[in-house]
Design a protein around this motif. Structure first.
Motif, PDB file in Angstrom:
ATOM      1  N   ASN A  58       0.788  -1.484   0.072  1.00 19.13           N
ATOM      2  CA  ASN A  58       0.024   0.025   0.011  1.00 19.13           C
ATOM      3  C   ASN A  58       1.046   1.398   0.089  1.00 19.13           C
ATOM      4  N   ARG A  59       1.781   1.254  -1.099  1.00 20.19           N
ATOM      5  CA  ARG A  59       2.587   2.690  -1.086  1.00 20.19           C
ATOM      6  C   ARG A  59       3.391   2.558  -2.370  1.00 20.19           C
ATOM      7  N   PRO A  60       3.804   3.786  -2.806  1.00 18.34           N
ATOM      8  CA  PRO A  60       4.521   3.902  -3.963  1.00 18.34           C
ATOM      9  C   PRO A  60       5.779   3.488  -3.959  1.00 18.34           C
ATOM     10  N   LEU A  61       6.648   3.526  -5.122  1.00 16.21           N
ATOM     11  CA  LEU A  61       7.914   3.019  -5.291  1.00 16.21           C
ATOM     12  C   LEU A  61       8.932   3.965  -4.331  1.00 16.21           C
ATOM     13  N   GLY A  62       8.483   5.232  -4.195  1.00 15.63           N
ATOM     14  CA  GLY A  62       9.483   6.214  -3.751  1.00 15.63           C
ATOM     15  C   GLY A  62       9.619   5.859  -2.219  1.00 15.63           C
ATOM     16  N   GLU A  63       8.356   5.602  -1.642  1.00 18.17           N
ATOM     17  CA  GLU A  63       8.287   5.224  -0.039  1.00 18.17           C
ATOM     18  C   GLU A  63       8.768   3.771   0.240  1.00 18.17           C
ATOM     19  N   ALA A  64       8.555   2.782  -0.826  1.00 17.41           N
ATOM     20  CA  ALA A  64       9.168   1.379  -0.634  1.00 17.41           C
ATOM     21  C   ALA A  64      10.640   1.402  -0.648  1.00 17.41           C
ATOM     22  N   ARG A  65      11.261   2.488  -1.528  1.00 15.99           N
ATOM     23  CA  ARG A  65      12.720   2.513  -1.800  1.00 15.99           C
ATOM     24  C   ARG A  65      13.285   3.158  -0.542  1.00 15.99           C
ATOM     25  N   LEU A  66      12.612   4.070   0.055  1.00 10.32           N
ATOM     26  CA  LEU A  66      13.028   4.892   1.236  1.00 10.32           C
ATOM     27  C   LEU A  66      13.038   3.803   2.566  1.00 10.32           C
ATOM     28  N   LEU A  67      12.161   2.843   2.484  1.00  5.63           N
ATOM     29  CA  LEU A  67      11.934   1.915   3.780  1.00  5.63           C
ATOM     30  C   LEU A  67      13.421   1.244   3.608  1.00  5.63           C
ATOM     31  N   PHE A  68      13.500   0.765   2.397  1.00  2.00           N
ATOM     32  CA  PHE A  68      14.649  -0.179   1.974  1.00  2.00           C
ATOM     33  C   PHE A  68      16.063   0.393   2.258  1.00  2.00           C
ATOM     34  N   GLU A  69      16.237   1.656   1.974  1.00  2.00           N
ATOM     35  CA  GLU A  69      17.668   2.181   2.148  1.00  2.00           C
ATOM     36  C   GLU A  69      17.685   2.550   3.570  1.00  2.00           C
ATOM     37  N   ILE A  70      16.694   2.696   4.481  1.00  2.00           N
ATOM     38  CA  ILE A  70      16.923   3.054   5.769  1.00  2.00           C
ATOM     39  C   ILE A  70      17.773   2.155   6.662  1.00  2.00           C
ATOM     40  N   GLY A  71      17.585   0.758   6.389  1.00  2.00           N
ATOM     41  CA  GLY A  71      18.361  -0.287   6.946  1.00  2.00           C
ATOM     42  C   GLY A  71      18.418  -0.308   8.542  1.00  2.00           C
ATOM     43  N   ASP A  72      19.596  -0.055   8.963  1.00  2.00           N
ATOM     44  CA  ASP A  72      19.499  -0.184  10.462  1.00  2.00           C
ATOM     45  C   ASP A  72      19.546   1.023  11.135  1.00  2.00           C
ATOM     46  N   GLY A  73      19.226   2.142  10.268  1.00  2.00           N
ATOM     47  CA  GLY A  73      19.188   3.442  10.854  1.00  2.00           C
ATOM     48  C   GLY A  73      20.128   4.451   9.969  1.00  2.00           C
ATOM     49  N   VAL A  74      19.747   5.741   9.686  1.00  2.00           N
ATOM     50  CA  VAL A  74      20.645   6.441   9.041  1.00  2.00           C
ATOM     51  C   VAL A  74      20.080   7.901   9.066  1.00  2.00           C
ATOM     52  N   SER A  75      21.019   8.871   8.847  1.00  2.00           N
ATOM     53  CA  SER A  75      20.504  10.349   8.915  1.00  2.00           C
ATOM     54  C   SER A  75      19.774  10.589   7.705  1.00  2.00           C
ATOM     55  N   LEU A  76      19.004  11.586   7.774  1.00  2.00           N
ATOM     56  CA  LEU A  76      18.154  12.102   6.668  1.00  2.00           C
ATOM     57  C   LEU A  76      18.974  12.820   5.831  1.00  2.00           C
ATOM     58  N   ARG A  77      19.991  13.516   6.403  1.00  2.00           N
ATOM     59  CA  ARG A  77      21.115  14.147   5.601  1.00  2.00           C
ATOM     60  C   ARG A  77      21.848  12.900   4.589  1.00  2.00           C
ATOM     61  N   GLU A  78      22.031  11.925   5.100  1.00  2.00           N
ATOM     62  CA  GLU A  78      22.873  10.942   4.273  1.00  2.00           C
ATOM     63  C   GLU A  78      21.793  10.573   3.214  1.00  2.00           C
ATOM     64  N   LEU A  79      20.639  10.071   3.552  1.00  2.00           N
ATOM     65  CA  LEU A  79      19.767   9.508   2.444  1.00  2.00           C
ATOM     66  C   LEU A  79      19.472  10.569   1.324  1.00  2.00           C
ATOM     67  N   ARG A  80      19.388  11.887   1.794  1.00  2.00           N
ATOM     68  CA  ARG A  80      19.162  12.808   0.654  1.00  2.00           C
ATOM     69  C   ARG A  80      20.454  12.737  -0.447  1.00  2.00           C
ATOM     70  N   GLY A  81      21.624  12.597   0.177  1.00  2.00           N
ATOM     71  CA  GLY A  81      22.745  12.491  -0.709  1.00  2.00           C
ATOM     72  C   GLY A  81      22.551  11.262  -1.414  1.00  2.00           C
ATOM     73  N   ARG A  82      22.225  10.065  -0.835  1.00  2.00           N
ATOM     74  CA  ARG A  82      22.522   8.901  -1.408  1.00  2.00           C
ATOM     75  C   ARG A  82      21.561   8.804  -2.373  1.00  2.00           C
ATOM     76  N   LEU A  83      20.334   9.290  -2.197  1.00  2.00           N
ATOM     77  CA  LEU A  83      19.078   9.077  -3.138  1.00  2.00           C
ATOM     78  C   LEU A  83      18.939  10.401  -4.120  1.00  2.00           C
ATOM     79  N   ALA A  84      19.705  11.270  -3.990  1.00  2.00           N
ATOM     80  CA  ALA A  84      19.596  12.586  -4.646  1.00  2.00           C
ATOM     81  C   ALA A  84      18.113  13.039  -4.502  1.00  2.00           C
ATOM     82  N   LEU A  85      17.724  13.206  -3.284  1.00  2.00           N
ATOM     83  CA  LEU A  85      16.207  13.670  -3.284  1.00  2.00           C
ATOM     84  C   LEU A  85      16.195  15.205  -2.770  1.00  2.00           C
ATOM     85  N   ASP A  86      14.945  15.715  -3.178  1.00  2.00           N
ATOM     86  CA  ASP A  86      14.890  17.195  -2.607  1.00  2.00           C
ATOM     87  C   ASP A  86      14.566  17.179  -0.919  1.00  2.00           C
TER      88      ASP A  86
END
Length: 321
Positions: A58-86
């Motif tokens: 019950n979610r689009p690809l963007g949210e699904a990918r974000l859940l996958f990338e979180i793993g054991d925990g991460v900062s939003l700053r690192e996720l922003r750089g890793r995924l090139a997201l606004d």
């Protein structure tokens, strides 16, 4: 001196006296662009990337990918750089997942500017189910292929990933004293210090003024904002340049990046009106020797007394004079 090169051999090089300098890639054709876009459209449709309920969840690809990338925990700053997201878009997705009870957002006491994101128990269950469904989708697509066809596809996918990574890397001319330039040289020194039986003394590294402006050039390769390779060019004598410290980070090796950096150095040599470029390398760096020969460098007698040199190479640019 260069600790890492390409893994694929090339045909025997033309004699160095006949070598032209490396050339920038030819312009991209309309056919190239059309083929790339055609594959993108097919693949995104085939894996369900356009569906608001990706993999039947019950979610689009963007949210699904974000859940996958979180793993054991991460900062939003690192996720922003890793995924090139606004930043705003990422924040909205994170808050949506938090409202659904799938993630937990916290502020670490040691740095109140950071926001950390981690999966809740419910989030971990969802990611496990995502893995199961993704594996089932891939297995379903591959099931109709024969074993040789699967091997062919696997090889093609590996090649595609390698070339797309290489395409996404930018090689930038920087000041020899720039932070990224010195960081790459530090990494280079640590790398070859571990490889050379005699170790490596960092005083052998080029000085910033040798590879900046009219004196030479220093290139840093960036992958998603992270420096992953470097190479230096300095003046050896009038009309002659010397290539030094071509290095590739272990995570970016076997992409073809060393040759890419070498091409930029040769083009810079032409701009500096060098008609010849030379370099030396250590006996332990057999892969470097193979790459230089494949790129048109001919082995020559020692042109300088260098403690780390066992092989010396030269390439004449232009028509060789």
């Amino acid at each position: 001196m260069e600790p890492v090169t390409e893994s694929t051999p090339a045909s025997a090089p033309t004699p160095a006296s006949a070598q032209a300098p490396a050339e920038a890639p030819a312009p991209v054709t309309a056919e190239d662009v059309a083929a790339f876009r055609r594959f993108n459209r097919y693949f995104t449709r085939r894996i369900g990337a356009l569906d608001d309920h990706y993999l039947g969840q019950n979610r689009p690809l963007g949210e699904a990918r974000l859940l996958f990338e979180i793993g054991d925990g991460v900062s939003l700053r690192e996720l922003r750089g890793r995924l090139a997201l606004d930043a705003g878009y990422l924040s909205r997705m994170a808050k949506s997942l938090e409202a659904q009870g799938l993630v937990r957002l916290t502020v670490p006491p040691h740095d109140t500017r950071l926001r950390l994101i981690e999966l809740t128990d419910a989030g971990r269950v969802e990611v496990e189910e995502q893995h199961r469904r993704s594996n089932a989708l891939a297995a379903g697509l591959l099931a109709t292929l024969t074993t040789p066809q699967r091997a062919e596809l696997t090889h093609a996918l590996a090649t595609t990933r390698r070339l797309l990574r290489l395409a996404g890397i930018t090689v930038t001319l920087v000041d020899g004293a720039a932070e990224d330039a010195r960081a790459c040289l530090d990494a280079y020194a640590a790398d070859i210090d571990a490889r050379f039986p005699e170790g490596f003394d960092k005083t052998d590294l080029v000085r910033p003024e040798e590879v900046t402006g009219d004196a030479g050039a220093f290139f840093v390769a960036y992958e998603e904002g992270r420096p992953v390779a470097c190479g230096a060019l300095r003046t050896l004598e009038p009309g002659v340049g010397e290539i030094r410290h071509v290095w590739v980070h272990p995570d970016a090796r076997r992409l073809g990046l060393a040759r890419r950096v070498l091409t930029e150095l040769e083009l810079a040599a032409v701009e500096h009106e060098f008609t010849v470029v030379r370099l030396d390398t250590h006996a332990a760096l057999t892969e470097a020797q193979a790459m230089y020969r494949a790129c048109g460098y001919a082995e020559i007698p020692a042109y300088v007394d260098h403690v780390y040199a066992d092989h010396w190479f030269e390439k004449r640019l232009g028509d060789g004079g």
